[in-house]
Design an enzyme around this catalytic site. Structure first.
Site, PDB file in Angstrom:
ATOM      1  N   ASP A  35      20.322 106.464  -0.766  1.00 48.07           N
ATOM      2  CA  ASP A  35      20.757 106.683  -2.154  1.00 48.07           C
ATOM      3  C   ASP A  35      19.819 105.930  -3.103  1.00 48.07           C
ATOM      4  OD1 ASP A  35      23.675 107.316  -3.781  1.00 48.07           O
ATOM      5  OD2 ASP A  35      22.291 105.901  -4.683  1.00 48.07           O
ATOM      6  N   ASP A  72      20.500 112.522  -5.763  1.00 53.26           N
ATOM      7  CA  ASP A  72      19.752 111.329  -5.336  1.00 53.26           C
ATOM      8  C   ASP A  72      20.206 110.738  -4.022  1.00 53.26           C
ATOM      9  OD1 ASP A  72      22.108 110.008  -6.085  1.00 53.26           O
ATOM     10  OD2 ASP A  72      20.991 108.244  -6.709  1.00 53.26           O
ATOM     11  N   GLU A  73      20.983 111.479  -3.239  1.00 52.57           N
ATOM     12  CA  GLU A  73      21.433 110.901  -1.968  1.00 52.57           C
ATOM     13  C   GLU A  73      21.591 111.954  -0.889  1.00 52.57           C
ATOM     14  OE1 GLU A  73      25.573 109.526  -1.792  1.00 52.57           O
ATOM     15  OE2 GLU A  73      25.828 110.392  -3.770  1.00 52.57           O
TER      16      GLU A  73
HETATM   17  P1  TTP Z   1      24.632 107.575  -8.398  1.00 53.81           P
HETATM   18  O1  TTP Z   1      23.835 107.489  -7.146  1.00 53.81           O
HETATM   19  O2  TTP Z   1      26.119 107.499  -8.283  1.00 53.81           O
HETATM   20  O3  TTP Z   1      24.209 106.409  -9.393  1.00 53.81           O
HETATM   21  P2  TTP Z   1      22.781 105.781  -9.665  1.00 53.81           P
HETATM   22  O4  TTP Z   1      21.754 106.308  -8.723  1.00 53.81           O
HETATM   23  O5  TTP Z   1      22.452 105.953 -11.106  1.00 53.81           O
HETATM   24  O6  TTP Z   1      23.033 104.257  -9.432  1.00 53.81           O
HETATM   25  P3  TTP Z   1      23.287 103.496  -8.040  1.00 53.81           P
HETATM   26  O7  TTP Z   1      22.172 102.511  -7.937  1.00 53.81           O
HETATM   27  O8  TTP Z   1      24.606 102.849  -8.194  1.00 53.81           O
HETATM   28  O9  TTP Z   1      23.245 104.522  -6.963  1.00 53.81           O
HETATM   29  O10 TTP Z   1      24.277 108.900  -9.157  1.00 53.81           O
HETATM   30  C1  TTP Z   1      22.980 109.468  -9.167  1.00 53.81           C
HETATM   31  C2  TTP Z   1      22.657 110.078 -10.507  1.00 53.81           C
HETATM   32  O11 TTP Z   1      23.638 111.058 -10.848  1.00 53.81           O
HETATM   33  C3  TTP Z   1      22.669 109.077 -11.635  1.00 53.81           C
HETATM   34  O12 TTP Z   1      21.419 108.428 -11.789  1.00 53.81           O
HETATM   35  C4  TTP Z   1      23.032 109.907 -12.820  1.00 53.81           C
HETATM   36  C5  TTP Z   1      23.912 111.002 -12.254  1.00 53.81           C
HETATM   37  N1  TTP Z   1      25.333 110.700 -12.524  1.00 53.81           N
HETATM   38  C6  TTP Z   1      25.926 111.248 -13.664  1.00 53.81           C
HETATM   39  O13 TTP Z   1      25.305 111.994 -14.386  1.00 53.81           O
HETATM   40  N2  TTP Z   1      27.229 110.941 -13.947  1.00 53.81           N
HETATM   41  C7  TTP Z   1      27.974 110.091 -13.163  1.00 53.81           C
HETATM   42  O14 TTP Z   1      29.152 109.812 -13.464  1.00 53.81           O
HETATM   43  C8  TTP Z   1      27.339 109.518 -11.998  1.00 53.81           C
HETATM   44  C9  TTP Z   1      28.110 108.575 -11.119  1.00 53.81           C
HETATM   45  C10 TTP Z   1      26.028 109.853 -11.726  1.00 53.81           C
HETATM   46 MG    MG Z   2      22.122 106.445  -6.686  1.00 57.03          MG
END
Ligand code: TTP
Ligand code: MG
Length: 387
Positions: free
Chosen positions: A9, A103-104
């Site tokens: 992720d 992203d995961e």
């Molecule tokens: P995530 O992997 O949940 O968050 P992140 O990568 O920004 O941060 P982390 O380091 O905690 O993993 O989500 C991936 C992308 O999806 C994030 O960059 C933006 C988008 N997203 C949204 O648009 N709305 C949301 O509520 C979430 C959780 C994510």
């Molecule tokens: Mg992320």
């Protein structure tokens, strides 16, 4: 055979892409999301998280918490591009990849010991390659199953690399709050609290009979297994659908425009629901119409200026195509389908359309509970009322 699953992720994905693309943003609190009216935060850099800003927070609140932040509407095409580059790297590391979001992903590493060296070394290589080729930092979890791997990738973010094995599983799981278990939402959390269960360790120490008594057999089994770090789900590669549609053949031909348009509305609602369920937005809407005479079939399509997953946009487009065809009688089949999925659509980013999102979230909740027929637009009921 023992399985080995890796969950990868990206850290603060959208914000990291921005910081990587713009040197002047690096090391600064940066917030990406809907900037208009009731917009919400999509994500923010770890620098901004120190101010208490987080995903899904109203943008107004984020501005209060972090007035010095850099606020961006975001460039989703760019995020989709970086995502594609990252998934191309995943493909070098495992033939079995299950994407979860932009992203995961899960990567199945089962049976790859000889190629891999140690799992840790393999993960380090993957992280380094992602960083070198895209500038993005990834967190990785490695474990014998999906539940533990996903949990592990989140334990030491950002730039994490955590491995859970049979040996350390209790040490890792026991202190964690039960809310870390997949499927434990706020309601279940409160219910478990009432039973005096706050941590996974306490859940582990609770008998199956007691869980069954309070939570029912289904939930009890789910929690009993996950508290033991057991999860049988396999890493399941998913191909993105190329089109989503629905058609219906009538036992009696349709003989008027009003009936046909009512059917189109019903089809559009079902297609919209399926799009939203799949997290897709479509750029093209297609109408299919078949006459009973000679089974002659017409298809007409239109490309929208912006991709959509909303019932009314699909309906209006299908209706316009239908009217242009000027066939109102002897209709044996009608179909509505959508294609041309937006590269970045899986993001579920409706943040500039908060109102619409709330409405559709409410509709979809009901549909998820009662199925496709759970909500019917008023126009669909008209005919029945006339009866
Ligand atoms: P995530 O992997 O949940 O968050 P992140 O990568 O920004 O941060 P982390 O380091 O905690 O993993 O989500 C991936 C992308 O999806 C994030 O960059 C933006 C988008 N997203 C949204 O648009 N709305 C949301 O509520 C979430 C959780 C994510
Ligand atoms: Mg992320």
């Amino acid at each position: 055979m023992d399985r080995l699953v890796m969950h990868v992720d990206m850290d603060a994905f959208f914000a990291s892409v921005e910081q990587n693309d713009h040197e002047e943003y690096r090391g600064k609190p940066l917030i990406v999301g809907g900037l208009a009216g009731r917009g919400v935060v999509s994500t923010c850099s770890y620098e901004a998280r120190r101010f208490g800003v987080h995903s899904a927070m109203p943008m107004v609140r984020a501005r209060q918490l972090c007035p010095q932040g850099i606020f961006l509407a975001g460039n989703y095409r760019r995020y989709a591009e970086v995502s594609a580059a990252i998934f191309a790297i995943f493909a070098r590391y495992s033939p079995v990849i299950e994407p979860l979001s932009i992203d995961e992903a899960f990567l199945d590493l089962t049976g790859m010991e000889y190629i891999m060296g140690t799992p840790i070394a393999y993960a380090r290589r993957l992280k380094a390659e992602i960083r070198a080729e895209t500038g993005i930092v990834a967190s990785v979890g490695i474990a014998p199953n999906k539940f533990l791997a996903k949990l592990a990738s989140d334990l030491d973010k950002p730039d994490g690399l955590v491995i859970i094995t049979e040996e350390n599983v209790r040490q890792v799981l026991d202190p964690l709050p039960v809310s870390r278990i997949w499927g434990v939402g706020r309601k279940m959390n409160a219910q478990l609290m009432q039973m005096g269960i706050r941590t996974i360790g306490e859940l582990y120490g609770t008998s199956y009979e007691k869980l069954c008594h309070h939570l029912g057999e289904h939930m009890a089994r789910h929690l009993y297994e996950l508290a033991r770090g057991q999860d049988k789900r396999s890493v399941a590669p998913r191909e993105r659908a190329k089109s989503i549609g629905k058609e219906v053949t009538f036992t009696e031909d349709l003989q008027c425009a009003e009936d046909a348009e009512r059917v189109l509305l019903d089809l559009a609602c079902k297609v919209g629901w399926r799009l939203r369920k799949a997290g897709e937005k479509a750029r093209t809407v297609q109408l299919k119409l078949r006459l009973s005479q000679g089974f002659k079939t017409y298809t007409r399509s239109r490309t929208l200026t912006e991709a959509t997953c909303y019932d009314e946009e699909i309906y209006h487009t299908a209706c316009a195509l239908f009217r242009e065809l000027r066939i109102f009688r002897g209709i044996r089949l009608l179909g509505v389908s959508t294609a041309g999925f937006d590269a970045g659509a899986e993001l579920n980013l409706f943040h500039d359309e908060a109102k619409k999102e709330n409405l559709y979230a409410a509709i979809d909740k009901i549909r998820a509970k009662f199925g496709e027929e759970g909500i019917t637009k008023a126009q669909l009921l008209r005919k029945d009322k006339r009866k």
